[in-house]
Scaffold this motif. Structure first.
Motif, PDB file in Angstrom:
ATOM      1  N   LEU A   1     -11.918 -20.777  -1.819  1.00 53.31           N
ATOM      2  CA  LEU A   1     -10.549 -20.693  -1.314  1.00 53.31           C
ATOM      3  C   LEU A   1     -10.548 -20.531   0.194  1.00 53.31           C
ATOM      4  N   GLU A   2      -9.449 -20.881   0.797  1.00 54.61           N
ATOM      5  CA  GLU A   2      -9.291 -20.733   2.238  1.00 54.61           C
ATOM      6  C   GLU A   2      -8.154 -19.754   2.502  1.00 54.61           C
ATOM      7  N   CYS A   3      -8.367 -18.862   3.443  1.00 51.33           N
ATOM      8  CA  CYS A   3      -7.331 -17.911   3.831  1.00 51.33           C
ATOM      9  C   CYS A   3      -6.465 -18.570   4.895  1.00 51.33           C
ATOM     10  N   SER A   4      -5.161 -18.579   4.675  1.00 48.23           N
ATOM     11  CA  SER A   4      -4.297 -19.264   5.623  1.00 48.23           C
ATOM     12  C   SER A   4      -3.552 -18.304   6.544  1.00 48.23           C
ATOM     13  N   VAL A   5      -2.994 -17.232   6.015  1.00 45.70           N
ATOM     14  CA  VAL A   5      -2.093 -16.386   6.781  1.00 45.70           C
ATOM     15  C   VAL A   5      -2.301 -14.918   6.414  1.00 45.70           C
ATOM     16  N   ILE A   6      -2.142 -14.056   7.396  1.00 48.46           N
ATOM     17  CA  ILE A   6      -2.039 -12.614   7.160  1.00 48.46           C
ATOM     18  C   ILE A   6      -0.589 -12.249   7.437  1.00 48.46           C
ATOM     19  N   GLN A   7       0.049 -11.614   6.474  1.00 47.88           N
ATOM     20  CA  GLN A   7       1.427 -11.162   6.666  1.00 47.88           C
ATOM     21  C   GLN A   7       1.486  -9.653   6.513  1.00 47.88           C
ATOM     22  N   LEU A   8       2.392  -9.058   7.256  1.00 49.57           N
ATOM     23  CA  LEU A   8       2.651  -7.631   7.116  1.00 49.57           C
ATOM     24  C   LEU A   8       4.074  -7.350   7.558  1.00 49.57           C
ATOM     25  N   THR A   9       4.577  -6.207   7.158  1.00 52.60           N
ATOM     26  CA  THR A   9       5.893  -5.780   7.599  1.00 52.60           C
ATOM     27  C   THR A   9       5.702  -4.648   8.584  1.00 52.60           C
ATOM     28  N   ALA A  10       6.157  -4.884   9.802  1.00 50.72           N
ATOM     29  CA  ALA A  10       6.065  -3.843  10.829  1.00 50.72           C
ATOM     30  C   ALA A  10       7.169  -2.830  10.568  1.00 50.72           C
ATOM     31  N   LEU A  11       6.767  -1.640  10.181  1.00 50.88           N
ATOM     32  CA  LEU A  11       7.705  -0.551   9.934  1.00 50.88           C
ATOM     33  C   LEU A  11       6.961   0.747  10.205  1.00 50.88           C
ATOM     34  N   PRO A  12       7.330   1.449  11.249  1.00 55.59           N
ATOM     35  CA  PRO A  12       6.621   2.681  11.567  1.00 55.59           C
ATOM     36  C   PRO A  12       6.689   3.685  10.419  1.00 55.59           C
ATOM     37  N   ILE A  13       5.548   4.220  10.055  1.00 54.40           N
ATOM     38  CA  ILE A  13       5.491   5.246   9.008  1.00 54.40           C
ATOM     39  C   ILE A  13       5.906   6.565   9.637  1.00 54.40           C
ATOM     40  N   GLY A  14       6.795   7.263   8.981  1.00 54.69           N
ATOM     41  CA  GLY A  14       7.280   8.522   9.526  1.00 54.69           C
ATOM     42  C   GLY A  14       8.252   8.315  10.667  1.00 54.69           C
ATOM     43  N   GLN A  15       8.920   7.165  10.653  1.00 57.80           N
ATOM     44  CA  GLN A  15       9.862   6.824  11.721  1.00 57.80           C
ATOM     45  C   GLN A  15      10.999   7.845  11.750  1.00 57.80           C
ATOM     46  N   ARG A  16      11.360   8.248  12.949  1.00 62.30           N
ATOM     47  CA  ARG A  16      12.489   9.151  13.129  1.00 62.30           C
ATOM     48  C   ARG A  16      13.756   8.332  13.025  1.00 62.30           C
TER      49      ARG A  16
ATOM     50  N   ASP B   1       8.246  -0.892  19.575  1.00 59.96           N
ATOM     51  CA  ASP B   1       6.879  -0.675  20.069  1.00 59.96           C
ATOM     52  C   ASP B   1       5.847  -1.216  19.087  1.00 59.96           C
ATOM     53  N   LEU B   2       6.079  -1.022  17.789  1.00 60.15           N
ATOM     54  CA  LEU B   2       5.143  -1.507  16.779  1.00 60.15           C
ATOM     55  C   LEU B   2       5.136  -3.034  16.735  1.00 60.15           C
ATOM     56  N   VAL B   3       6.298  -3.646  16.820  1.00 61.56           N
ATOM     57  CA  VAL B   3       6.378  -5.110  16.846  1.00 61.56           C
ATOM     58  C   VAL B   3       5.609  -5.648  18.058  1.00 61.56           C
ATOM     59  N   TYR B   4       5.818  -5.034  19.214  1.00 61.17           N
ATOM     60  CA  TYR B   4       5.094  -5.470  20.416  1.00 61.17           C
ATOM     61  C   TYR B   4       3.585  -5.289  20.248  1.00 61.17           C
ATOM     62  N   TYR B   5       3.167  -4.201  19.612  1.00 58.56           N
ATOM     63  CA  TYR B   5       1.735  -3.991  19.388  1.00 58.56           C
ATOM     64  C   TYR B   5       1.168  -5.119  18.525  1.00 58.56           C
ATOM     65  N   TYR B   6       1.842  -5.417  17.401  1.00 60.63           N
ATOM     66  CA  TYR B   6       1.338  -6.479  16.526  1.00 60.63           C
ATOM     67  C   TYR B   6       1.340  -7.827  17.240  1.00 60.63           C
ATOM     68  N   GLN B   7       2.318  -8.072  18.101  1.00 60.29           N
ATOM     69  CA  GLN B   7       2.308  -9.309  18.876  1.00 60.29           C
ATOM     70  C   GLN B   7       1.103  -9.342  19.811  1.00 60.29           C
ATOM     71  N   SER B   8       0.737  -8.219  20.367  1.00 61.67           N
ATOM     72  CA  SER B   8      -0.393  -8.171  21.300  1.00 61.67           C
ATOM     73  C   SER B   8      -1.732  -8.451  20.624  1.00 61.67           C
ATOM     74  N   ILE B   9      -1.804  -8.245  19.300  1.00 58.59           N
ATOM     75  CA  ILE B   9      -3.063  -8.514  18.596  1.00 58.59           C
ATOM     76  C   ILE B   9      -3.030  -9.825  17.819  1.00 58.59           C
ATOM     77  N   GLY B  10      -1.959 -10.622  18.014  1.00 59.60           N
ATOM     78  CA  GLY B  10      -1.962 -11.973  17.457  1.00 59.60           C
ATOM     79  C   GLY B  10      -0.929 -12.285  16.396  1.00 59.60           C
ATOM     80  N   PHE B  11      -0.016 -11.382  16.094  1.00 59.92           N
ATOM     81  CA  PHE B  11       1.010 -11.623  15.083  1.00 59.92           C
ATOM     82  C   PHE B  11       2.292 -12.124  15.739  1.00 59.92           C
ATOM     83  N   ASN B  12       3.096 -12.853  14.957  1.00 59.67           N
ATOM     84  CA  ASN B  12       4.404 -13.335  15.393  1.00 59.67           C
ATOM     85  C   ASN B  12       5.453 -12.901  14.371  1.00 59.67           C
TER      86      ASN B  12
END
Length: 150
Positions: free
Chosen positions: A52-67, A76-87
């Motif tokens: 098999l071939e891996c095509s995509v990594i998906q995740l939901t950006a949601l801070p744990i323990g968010q106030r 901030d979390l969305v920007y972090y994930y963008q900085s490591i290659g996520f859109n």
């Protein structure tokens, strides 16, 4: 927690990370990314063994323990994930800012190309270079030290 989902083609899969938390005492910076890359590499290896071939990594950006009411945590979390290659998937940055309250409870779906993500962060899997000196060089160095006169 993660799930393997059917990909866009018959022989491809998606990795969906449902919940990812990296927190323990004295955690060095970057440890979470190392864990994420190690997980992706592990899944990639298993998939290859099954043809098999891996095509995509998906995740939901949601801070744990968010106030509640602090949208900066999510942004901030969305920007972090963008900085490591996520859109972001299906929304623009403008829509996120305009309708932030709509995303604070359920998060922002994000994805990265599997192979690009692994390639970009492959160095995290190997660690630093270790120097090995040959026995011949060690003997030569030791002989030189014995004959030095001070």
């Amino acid at each position: 927690l993660f799930m393997i989902l059917e990909g866009d083609t018959k022989n491809s899969i998606k990795l969906y990370i449902d919940s990812f938390k990296c927190s323990y005492s004295d955690k060095p910076k970057g440890e979470g990314l190392k864990m994420l890359v190690a997980l992706a590499n592990y899944i990639h290896g298993l998939a290859q063994k099954q043809g098999l071939e891996c095509s995509v990594i998906q995740l939901t950006a949601l801070p744990i323990g968010q106030r509640h009411g602090h949208s900066n945590d999510l942004i901030d979390l969305v920007y972090y994930y963008q900085s490591i290659g996520f859109n972001m998937v299906a929304i623009s940055e403008e829509e996120l800012f305009t309708n932030i309250s709509d995303y604070e409870e359920d998060g922002v779906l994000m994805e990265a190309d599997f192979n690009s993500f692994l390639e970009e962060h492959r160095s995290l899997l190997t660690g630093g270079k270790k120097r090995r000196s040959s026995k011949k060089n060690n003997k030569k160095r030791n002989r030189t030290r014995k004959h030095k006169k001070y």
